[in-house]
Design an enzyme around this catalytic site. Structure first.
Site, mmCIF file in Angstrom:
data_model
loop_
_atom_site.group_PDB
_atom_site.id
_atom_site.type_symbol
_atom_site.label_atom_id
_atom_site.label_comp_id
_atom_site.label_asym_id
_atom_site.label_seq_id
_atom_site.Cartn_x
_atom_site.Cartn_y
_atom_site.Cartn_z
ATOM 1 N N GLU A 421 0.799 -1.235 0.000
ATOM 2 C CA GLU A 421 0.000 0.000 0.000
ATOM 3 C C GLU A 421 0.826 1.277 0.000
ATOM 4 O O GLU A 421 0.376 2.308 0.503
ATOM 5 C CB GLU A 421 -0.965 0.013 1.189
ATOM 6 C CG GLU A 421 -2.012 -1.088 1.116
ATOM 7 C CD GLU A 421 -3.105 -0.945 2.147
ATOM 8 O OE1 GLU A 421 -2.855 -0.335 3.194
ATOM 9 O OE2 GLU A 421 -4.215 -1.448 1.899
ATOM 10 N N GLU A 482 -6.739 -7.826 -0.580
ATOM 11 C CA GLU A 482 -7.344 -7.602 0.740
ATOM 12 C C GLU A 482 -8.752 -7.078 0.528
ATOM 13 O O GLU A 482 -9.004 -6.343 -0.433
ATOM 14 C CB GLU A 482 -6.588 -6.551 1.569
ATOM 15 C CG GLU A 482 -5.244 -6.992 2.076
ATOM 16 C CD GLU A 482 -4.569 -5.912 2.934
ATOM 17 O OE1 GLU A 482 -5.267 -5.180 3.662
ATOM 18 O OE2 GLU A 482 -3.336 -5.812 2.843
HETATM 19 C C1 GAL Z 1 -4.848 -2.668 4.908
HETATM 20 C C2 GAL Z 1 -3.435 -3.102 5.270
HETATM 21 C C3 GAL Z 1 -3.419 -4.265 6.229
HETATM 22 C C4 GAL Z 1 -4.408 -4.051 7.341
HETATM 23 C C5 GAL Z 1 -5.748 -3.859 6.731
HETATM 24 C C6 GAL Z 1 -6.866 -3.771 7.730
HETATM 25 O O1 GAL Z 1 -4.871 -1.379 4.465
HETATM 26 O O2 GAL Z 1 -2.742 -3.456 4.120
HETATM 27 O O3 GAL Z 1 -2.145 -4.462 6.746
HETATM 28 O O4 GAL Z 1 -4.036 -2.928 8.069
HETATM 29 O O5 GAL Z 1 -5.738 -2.676 5.960
HETATM 30 O O6 GAL Z 1 -8.076 -3.775 7.068
#
Ligand code: GAL
Length: 763
Positions: A421, A482
């Site tokens: 990210e 994710e």
């Molecule tokens: C994302 C990140 C993860 C975790 C996640 C929580 O932005 O890559 O490490 O923090 O959010 O939803």
């Protein structure tokens, strides 16, 4: 010849930056893997693990050195260290997730005592990835992975990279062997390679390749490539029998692909010989000077514009993100617990892919993924932040260390070469991508970003999609890496409606992506709840984003993933309800959501038949096993005609599963279960000890927060709070083996219920 010896035993530890003056008696005797501090499972500050500590190891050489060089190999220590031998500084290492080695030879006391010292800095150093900005995970300190002592001849194998080629058409192998010559004269050597199928004695047969001679200049490295073409590979006559050779079996065994269901593994042994008598054909190969065994698999993995293909077959990827941290022990989980995590993700959560967010993880975890057929997307350490030139230099070293360590794992199908990210950075990411391709021309790269239209320097557009939906890809190949996570944190003791909605959010996204032609798959955030910094999480330093809790025990979302497993593996029938009248807003259990891989479910209340239901294919047209969403099961508020509920699952008309619900929902049993019944007496081996309070039908009672007290007898210890108040009706401790064999009994007691006990053998 080479010897590789486990070097985890007999270390001394002091949680201080100890000047050489501190006597050994101030130190604690420990075994690796080791966490620099044992912490509660939550409600602690990351400052508690941030300090400099000292590890010492006194040793005499376990084997005579003869002419060999002696190295110490660390699999990982968090986060930076200086290593010394007998008072001489050997060097520093920065970075907590990749291996490093030091050559001990020049300062060894060959016939007497030696002292190896590691000054370990476990502070969150802003000059070392992932730090510099904020990070949503913890990097617990300690020499938290294994250490080995390695003896090698001055001429030895420094690396082996096995590359299966065109496995679906004309399979062949290219084996890069990097040879190092630490002698001060050029060396003439011969190389011999043997290939074997590793999983079954029935199929043991060897393919021998003689390569050489090769001259390696003094103090240099040389890389040779051994090529085994498909003619040789597929020709039975080139294989020589090992045991139980039967040509018909061999015909079948000569090449078996690595796949999710049949993860066939092969092994290549590379041997190096010196001083071969070339003019005497009858002479043997010469003096055997090195041997390295490398495991690999024949498979073709490709992300294409229209999805992911394994061995030419399109597979929808369904997965979860995995952090390497555990309650109490930080990241210092031994082999057994590492393997267990992979097993849980494959067999209890039905995933076919895992992302090692956000760093390279344990070799034991990855080896297990190879063995069970679980695909891996592995990435470099980091979190949103990109540091200066030096920081980026360490990150490039991380790319190199990750890929050289792991490129023989058939399970790994993608390298993550962007800081998770982070913003675009053309210069930096051009370099990480080029390096990855140079080190491994066989695999594609990805780089995880959270917005569409970021600069696409990788091969696969790996995208964190927090839109509560699946966005149509802008770039392909495309994979969702994710979703959900912080958008809907959910605890295992949250209200039923939230738990159900949490599970359905995962179900909806996975269903939607499965219907999208150009999306390769989706990896949800995340497998297990994890400890985090104060900038994240629920205030108690946990991000409750897992489909399982921090102890790896399922929430309803875990049941959703489990229900996607093929019923030939195991039948799943799990209703997402407590069957209580007044738990949900307004009361009742409408709709009743059931996660199951059955094709029909009958519902009974008492003896009354309430109907036979099928999965909700309208809401979930694409999932292999759509949830059942059943309306109209009445549970009138306050009415006393309240009876047990029974669910009966059918596959092909045959009854295959049943779940019962107790209308009184009273605590009936204290359950105690260890994941293993045998541990190794090595002072480090551990297994999980799960305890739960259930109703008389074995259903967890999530609002039961009773205290459970434990007693242990025998050569092992318990790790975790004792007594322990249940969390969501359940929790876990670890049993850690001591150094003596014997029988271990753990007894658990809690008020008003019968005590429970388990017995294990330490051997
Ligand atoms: C994302 C990140 C993860 C975790 C996640 C929580 O932005 O890559 O490490 O923090 O959010 O939803």
């Amino acid at each position: 010849m080479r010897s590789v010896l486990n070097f985890n035993q007999d270390w001394l530890y002091l949680p201080e930056d100890a000047a050489a003056k501190r006597p050994d008696s101030d130190f604690e005797a420990i075994t690796l893997p080791h966490t620099n501090i044992v912490l509660p499972y939550h409600n602690f500050d990351n400052a508690e693990y941030q300090f400099i500590s000292t590890y010492r190891k006194h040793f005499r050489l376990p084997e005579p050195r003869t002419d060999r060089r002696v190295y110490v190999d660390f699999d990982g220590a968090m986060i930076a260290c200086t290593v010394s031998l007998n008072g001489h500084v050997l060097g520093d290492h920065e970075g907590g997730f990749t291996p490093f080695s030091f050559d001990l030879t020049d300062y060894l006391n060959e016939d007497g005592d030696n002292l190896l010292t590691v000054r370990l800095d476990s502070t969150e150093r802003p000059d070392i990835p992932p730090y510099g900005g904020v990070v949503d995970y913890l990097t617990f300190g300690g020499i938290y992975r294994d250490v080995h002592l390695r003896y090698v001849e001055p001429v030895h194998i420094a690396d082996v990279f096995v590359r299966p080629k065109t496995v679906l058409t004309t399979p062949g192998l290219e084996i890069d062997v990097t040879l190092r010559n630490q002698a001060d004269t050029p060396q003439l050597i011969d190389i011999w390679a043997a290939l074997e199928h590793c999983q079954s004695a029935r199929y043991q047969a060897k393919l021998d390749v003689d390569y050489g001679p090769v001259t390696i200049p003094a103090s240099e490295e040389t890389r040779i490539t051994i090529i085994i073409d498909s003619g040789t590979l597929l020709n039975l006559d080139s294989w020589s029998p090992n045991i139980n050779h039967d040509v018909s079996e061999l015909a079948d065994a000569s090449l078996r692909l690595w796949s999710l269901d049949t993860p066939n593994l092969y092994g290549v042994t590379i041997e190096v010989f010196k001083d071969r008598q070339r003019n005497d054909p009858a002479s043997n190969l010469g003096k055997h000077s090195d041997s390295v065994y490398t495991r690999f698999g024949f498979r073709e993995a490709q992300f294409r514009d229209d999805g992911f293909y394994l061995n030419g077959e399109k597979i929808k990827l369904i997965g979860l993100n995995h952090h390497q941290t555990y309650p109490s022990i930080g990241a210092a989980a031994p082999k057994r617990l590492q393997e267990k995590d992979a097993d849980i993700i494959k067999y209890e959560l039905g995933c076919n892919i895992v992302r090692t967010s956000h760093y390279p993880q344990s070799p034991h975890f990855l080896r297990r993924c190879d063995e069970i057929g679980l695909l891996v997307f592995e990435e470099i350490p980091g979190w949103q932040f990109i540091g200066d030139e030096d920081w980026q230099g360490i990150s490039l070293r991380d790319v190199e260390a990750m890929i050289t360590r792991d490129r023989n794992h058939p399970s790994i199908v993608l390298w993550g070469v962007r800081i998770n990210e982070s913003l675009d950075n053309t210069a930096f990411y051009t370099r990480t991508n080029a390096l990855a391709h140079q080190l491994d021309p066989t695999r594609q790269t990805g780089g995880v970003r959270f917005w569409q239209h970021s600069e696409f320097l990788e091969d696969v557009y790996t995208f964190n999609d927090f839109s509560n939906d699946v966005q149509e890809p802008v770039q392909t190949p495309h994979m969702v890496t994710e979703f959900n996570g912080h958008m809907f944190p959910t605890k295992s003791f949250d209200q039923e409606e939230r738990m159900v909605e949490h599970a359905l959010r995962h179900a909806r996204i996975q269903d939607k992506q499965m219907g999208m032609e150009r999306v390769s798959g989706a990896i949800g955030w995340c497998a297990f709840d994890y400890n985090t910094h104060k900038e994240f999480g629920s205030g108690d330093r946990i991000c409750y984003h897992g489909v399982m809790d921090i102890f790896r025990l399922p929430k309803y979302a875990g049941y959703f993933y489990e229900s996607q497993i093929d019923p030939s593996h195991h039948v799943v029938l799990r209703a997402a309800t407590l069957y209580a009248r007044g738990e949900r807003s307004v009361g009742g259990i409408d709709p009743l959501v059931i996660f199951s891989n059955c094709d029909e479910i009958e519902v009974y209340q008492g003896t009354a038949f309430k109907g036979k239901f099928t999965p909700d294919r309208e809401q979930f047209p694409n999932l292999p096993h759509a949830p059942f969403v059943i309306t109209g099961i009445e549970m009138k508020w306050g009415s006393h005609d309240y009876v047990d509920m029974r669910l009966v699952g059918f596959i092909d008309g045959k009854q295959v599963a049943e779940q019962l619900f107790d209308h009184r929902s009273l605590p009936a049993r204290l359950e105690l279960r260890a994941d293993d019944d045998t541990l190794h007496a090595d002072g480090a081996d551990m297994t999980r000890l799960v305890f739960r309070i259930t109703d008389r039908y074995g259903n967890r009672l999530p609002f039961t927060d009773q205290v459970v007290s434990f007693e242990i007898d025998g050569p092992a210890q318990l790790i975790g709070a004792n007594p322990f108040a249940l969390i969501g009706g359940q929790a876990a401790l670890y049993i850690k083996a001591g150094h003596k064999p014997g029988t271990v009994t753990v007894r658990a007691v809690t008020p008003r219920l019968d005590p429970a006990s388990v017995t294990l053998t330490i051997q």
